[in-house]
Design a protein around this motif. Structure first.
Motif, short mmCIF file in Angstrom:
data_model
loop_
_atom_site.label_atom_id
_atom_site.label_comp_id
_atom_site.label_asym_id
_atom_site.label_seq_id
_atom_site.Cartn_x
_atom_site.Cartn_y
_atom_site.Cartn_z
N THR A 1 0.84 -1.19 0.00
CA THR A 1 0.00 0.00 0.00
C THR A 1 0.88 1.24 0.00
N SER A 2 0.41 2.24 -0.68
CA SER A 2 1.15 3.50 -0.67
C SER A 2 0.75 4.27 0.59
N LYS A 3 1.16 5.51 0.66
CA LYS A 3 0.83 6.33 1.82
C LYS A 3 -0.69 6.41 1.96
N GLN A 4 -1.18 6.08 3.14
CA GLN A 4 -2.61 6.06 3.40
C GLN A 4 -2.99 7.08 4.45
N HIS A 5 -4.24 7.50 4.40
CA HIS A 5 -4.78 8.42 5.40
C HIS A 5 -4.69 7.75 6.78
N PRO A 6 -4.41 8.51 7.82
CA PRO A 6 -4.31 7.92 9.16
C PRO A 6 -5.57 7.14 9.58
N ASP A 7 -6.75 7.56 9.14
CA ASP A 7 -7.97 6.82 9.49
C ASP A 7 -7.96 5.42 8.89
N ILE A 8 -7.46 5.30 7.67
CA ILE A 8 -7.40 3.99 7.02
C ILE A 8 -6.37 3.11 7.72
N LYS A 9 -5.21 3.68 8.05
CA LYS A 9 -4.20 2.91 8.78
C LYS A 9 -4.73 2.47 10.14
#
Length: 127
Positions: free
Chosen positions: A38-46
């Motif tokens: 996965t590339s850089k993800q929004h903190p909510d998704i992480k």
């Protein structure tokens, strides 16, 4: 003589083997696949991914990984007692099983591992 693979391809192939050999899902394996694909993800998704792993909601964690790693692709999955199968369908899928789809992956460790293995196989073929 085979040409050497780029590091990213070699790492994906290593992950495919690790997932194929895993007897059951684990946080360590899922985290390794997540960070590799996965590339850089929004903190909510992480955060959601971390909560799914904490709850041992492996199939949901695998589906979230696919949604982040191959966002336009779809997953077809089937689960039986203990075992699972998964197939990745490319974005341009219209009907039938398209040429670019992954092979159906069967995994004795369940649907979550089958999903990860199919996703990694599909991602290794995406250039």
């Amino acid at each position: 003589m085979e040409e050497p693979q780029p590091p990213a391809a070699a790492h994906l192939n290593s992950l495919i083997e690790q997932v194929a050999d895993a007897p059951a899902p684990s946080r360590e394996l899922f985290a390794e696949v997540w960070f590799a694909t996965t590339s850089k993800q929004h903190p909510d998704i992480k955060g959601r991914f971390a909560l799914l792993m904490e709850a041992k909601a492996w199939t949901e964690a695998a589906l979230l990984t696919v949604a982040c790693a191959l966002p336009e692709w779809r997953v077809v999955t089937k689960a039986n007692r203990g075992a699972g199968e998964a197939l990745m369908l490319p974005p341009d899928h219209v009907g039938g099983v398209p040429e670019r789809s992954s092979d159906t992956v069967s995994h004795p460790g369940g649907a979550a591992l089958a999903i990860l293995q199919a996703m990694l196989t599909a991602k290794s073929g995406v250039r």
